[in-house]
Scaffold this motif. Structure first.
Motif, PDB file in Angstrom:
ATOM      1  N   LYS A   1     -30.781  48.560 -79.101  1.00 11.74           N
ATOM      2  CA  LYS A   1     -29.870  48.135 -80.161  1.00 11.74           C
ATOM      3  C   LYS A   1     -28.487  48.040 -79.520  1.00 11.74           C
ATOM      4  N   VAL A   2     -27.723  47.017 -79.830  1.00  8.36           N
ATOM      5  CA  VAL A   2     -26.418  46.832 -79.191  1.00  8.36           C
ATOM      6  C   VAL A   2     -25.346  47.548 -80.006  1.00  8.36           C
ATOM      7  N   GLY A   3     -24.495  48.301 -79.321  1.00  9.55           N
ATOM      8  CA  GLY A   3     -23.416  49.013 -79.985  1.00  9.55           C
ATOM      9  C   GLY A   3     -22.050  48.500 -79.564  1.00  9.55           C
ATOM     10  N   ALA A   4     -21.102  48.591 -80.472  1.00 10.22           N
ATOM     11  CA  ALA A   4     -19.711  48.254 -80.157  1.00 10.22           C
ATOM     12  C   ALA A   4     -18.807  49.174 -80.959  1.00 10.22           C
ATOM     13  N   SER A   5     -17.743  49.645 -80.334  1.00 10.21           N
ATOM     14  CA  SER A   5     -16.799  50.514 -81.033  1.00 10.21           C
ATOM     15  C   SER A   5     -15.434  49.861 -81.109  1.00 10.21           C
ATOM     16  N   VAL A   6     -14.729  50.160 -82.189  1.00  7.27           N
ATOM     17  CA  VAL A   6     -13.403  49.608 -82.451  1.00  7.27           C
ATOM     18  C   VAL A   6     -12.515  50.735 -82.951  1.00  7.27           C
TER      19      VAL A   6
ATOM     20  N   GLY B   1     -27.799  45.440 -84.077  1.00  2.00           N
ATOM     21  CA  GLY B   1     -26.546  45.877 -83.485  1.00  2.00           C
ATOM     22  C   GLY B   1     -25.745  46.697 -84.467  1.00  2.00           C
ATOM     23  N   VAL B   2     -24.900  47.572 -83.951  1.00  2.00           N
ATOM     24  CA  VAL B   2     -24.082  48.453 -84.776  1.00  2.00           C
ATOM     25  C   VAL B   2     -22.648  48.425 -84.266  1.00  2.00           C
ATOM     26  N   VAL B   3     -21.709  48.228 -85.184  1.00  2.00           N
ATOM     27  CA  VAL B   3     -20.288  48.314 -84.863  1.00  2.00           C
ATOM     28  C   VAL B   3     -19.722  49.515 -85.605  1.00  2.00           C
ATOM     29  N   ILE B   4     -19.081  50.427 -84.886  1.00  2.39           N
ATOM     30  CA  ILE B   4     -18.451  51.574 -85.528  1.00  2.39           C
ATOM     31  C   ILE B   4     -16.950  51.514 -85.278  1.00  2.39           C
ATOM     32  N   SER B   5     -16.193  51.740 -86.348  1.00  2.00           N
ATOM     33  CA  SER B   5     -14.739  51.600 -86.272  1.00  2.00           C
ATOM     34  C   SER B   5     -14.064  52.811 -86.903  1.00  2.00           C
ATOM     35  N   SER B   6     -13.003  53.284 -86.273  1.00  2.00           N
ATOM     36  CA  SER B   6     -12.279  54.427 -86.808  1.00  2.00           C
ATOM     37  C   SER B   6     -10.787  54.294 -86.549  1.00  2.00           C
ATOM     38  N   PRO B   7      -9.974  54.757 -87.486  1.00  2.00           N
ATOM     39  CA  PRO B   7      -8.553  54.906 -87.187  1.00  2.00           C
ATOM     40  C   PRO B   7      -8.351  56.093 -86.255  1.00  2.00           C
ATOM     41  N   VAL B   8      -7.244  56.102 -85.566  1.00  2.00           N
ATOM     42  CA  VAL B   8      -6.932  57.195 -84.646  1.00  2.00           C
ATOM     43  C   VAL B   8      -6.235  58.313 -85.414  1.00  2.00           C
ATOM     44  N   TYR B   9      -6.810  59.523 -85.347  1.00  2.00           N
ATOM     45  CA  TYR B   9      -6.198  60.721 -85.909  1.00  2.00           C
ATOM     46  C   TYR B   9      -6.030  61.716 -84.764  1.00  2.00           C
ATOM     47  N   PHE B  10      -4.805  62.055 -84.425  1.00  2.00           N
ATOM     48  CA  PHE B  10      -4.533  63.008 -83.351  1.00  2.00           C
ATOM     49  C   PHE B  10      -5.267  62.634 -82.064  1.00  2.00           C
ATOM     50  N   GLY B  11      -5.223  61.355 -81.724  1.00  2.00           N
ATOM     51  CA  GLY B  11      -5.771  60.895 -80.450  1.00  2.00           C
ATOM     52  C   GLY B  11      -7.277  60.777 -80.409  1.00  2.00           C
TER      53      GLY B  11
ATOM     54  N   ALA C   1     -29.356  55.485 -92.878  1.00  2.00           N
ATOM     55  CA  ALA C   1     -30.370  55.560 -91.814  1.00  2.00           C
ATOM     56  C   ALA C   1     -31.310  54.358 -91.780  1.00  2.00           C
ATOM     57  N   PRO C   2     -31.909  53.915 -92.907  1.00  2.00           N
ATOM     58  CA  PRO C   2     -32.794  52.749 -92.826  1.00  2.00           C
ATOM     59  C   PRO C   2     -32.071  51.462 -92.461  1.00  2.00           C
ATOM     60  N   LYS C   3     -30.800  51.360 -92.813  1.00  5.06           N
ATOM     61  CA  LYS C   3     -30.001  50.194 -92.431  1.00  5.06           C
ATOM     62  C   LYS C   3     -29.761  50.204 -90.922  1.00  5.06           C
ATOM     63  N   PHE C   4     -29.538  51.371 -90.384  1.00  6.26           N
ATOM     64  CA  PHE C   4     -29.376  51.540 -88.942  1.00  6.26           C
ATOM     65  C   PHE C   4     -30.654  51.146 -88.227  1.00  6.26           C
ATOM     66  N   GLU C   5     -31.790  51.597 -88.736  1.00  2.00           N
ATOM     67  CA  GLU C   5     -33.073  51.295 -88.094  1.00  2.00           C
ATOM     68  C   GLU C   5     -33.366  49.799 -88.105  1.00  2.00           C
ATOM     69  N   ALA C   6     -32.980  49.111 -89.181  1.00  2.00           N
ATOM     70  CA  ALA C   6     -33.264  47.685 -89.308  1.00  2.00           C
ATOM     71  C   ALA C   6     -32.300  46.808 -88.524  1.00  2.00           C
ATOM     72  N   ALA C   7     -31.186  47.373 -88.092  1.00  2.00           N
ATOM     73  CA  ALA C   7     -30.139  46.581 -87.438  1.00  2.00           C
ATOM     74  C   ALA C   7     -30.457  46.322 -85.971  1.00  2.00           C
TER      75      ALA C   7
ATOM     76  N   MET D   1     -31.139  38.036 -87.379  1.00  2.00           N
ATOM     77  CA  MET D   1     -30.637  39.246 -86.754  1.00  2.00           C
ATOM     78  C   MET D   1     -29.642  39.913 -87.691  1.00  2.00           C
ATOM     79  N   LYS D   2     -29.486  41.229 -87.518  1.00  2.00           N
ATOM     80  CA  LYS D   2     -28.626  41.996 -88.418  1.00  2.00           C
ATOM     81  C   LYS D   2     -27.666  42.877 -87.625  1.00  2.00           C
ATOM     82  N   VAL D   3     -26.438  42.961 -88.133  1.00  2.00           N
ATOM     83  CA  VAL D   3     -25.454  43.893 -87.601  1.00  2.00           C
ATOM     84  C   VAL D   3     -25.023  44.829 -88.724  1.00  2.00           C
ATOM     85  N   LEU D   4     -25.034  46.116 -88.442  1.00  2.00           N
ATOM     86  CA  LEU D   4     -24.514  47.110 -89.367  1.00  2.00           C
ATOM     87  C   LEU D   4     -23.124  47.503 -88.900  1.00  2.00           C
ATOM     88  N   MET D   5     -22.139  47.374 -89.786  1.00  2.00           N
ATOM     89  CA  MET D   5     -20.779  47.799 -89.486  1.00  2.00           C
ATOM     90  C   MET D   5     -20.483  49.082 -90.252  1.00  2.00           C
TER      91      MET D   5
END
Length: 205
Positions: free
Chosen positions: A111-116, A77-87, A69-75, A1-5
């Motif tokens: 596909k399973v998603g998670a945000s941080v 699960g996907v984890v997306i992370s961002s710092p907070v800018y102006f809320g 895009a191809p990495k996303f398709e093959a994953a 299994m693969k997770v794209l961060m």
């Protein structure tokens, strides 16, 4: 299994990286392959709504979005992370995700998603909610943890002192791994949910 961060921070070794690396330890222990793409330090322009992707199958702007895009398709699960800018999530990350999710025409269902999110003090929950919307419009189950997923820190690396935040990341990764594996078993036995033809209605006709 693969997770794209996908790390939306302009600092490749900042607090978002601390959070993602804590998750990666768990994924590795679970036998899940991990690849990380750093977005925040790239020159990413926003979507212009040209709809060329619907004809070409990729974004008209040939940059990191099309590379990912191809990495996303093959994953699985996907984890997306961002710092907070102006809320909210930073602009580079939003531009990247807008184009990535809109221009990729493959089926993202299950596909399973998670945000941080990472922040000095406030705005974590708003950013967490904002990022989850990319998953929920795409038929992607959202993995949850023991709290709203985020770490605190101002200077790069300070999140390493956030014991509760790091525990949140480990819990989130374990839950995500379980969900991904459970969905894989379910797909083997039951397949994907049936889809109806999409009914598009506009407020003004």
């Amino acid at each position: 299994m693969k997770v794209l961060m996908i790390n939306g921070s302009p600092r490749p070794n900042g607090n978002d990286a601390v959070a993602l690396k804590e998750m990666e330890k768990v994924f590795t222990a679970e036998g899940i392959e991990v690849e990380t793409v750093v977005v925040g330090n790239k020159d990413i322009r926003g979507c212009i709504g040209c709809l060329s992707c619907k004809k070409k199958g990729k974004c008209v702007f040939d940059d990191l979005v099309n590379e990912t895009a191809p990495k996303f398709e093959a994953a699985d699960g996907v984890v997306i992370s961002s710092p907070v800018y102006f809320g909210s999530a930073n602009g580079t990350m939003v531009s990247f995700l807008d184009r990535l999710f809109y221009s990729t025409l493959f089926d993202k269902t299950m596909k399973v998603g998670a945000s941080v999110a990472s922040a000095r003090r406030g705005g974590l929950t708003a950013t967490h909610d904002e990022l989850n919307k990319y998953f929920t419009i795409s038929g992607m189950p959202v993995a949850s943890g023991q709290y709203w997923n985020g770490v605190h820190g101002s200077l790069p690396g300070e999140a390493e002192q956030d014991a509760e935040g790091l525990q949140q990341m480990r819990t989130l990764a374990r839950n995500m791994a379980f969900l991904m594996k459970s969905i894989a078993l379910g797909k083997e036995q039951f397949g994907l949910p049936e889809k109806e033809p999409f009914q598009r209605t506009n407020f003004i006709r």
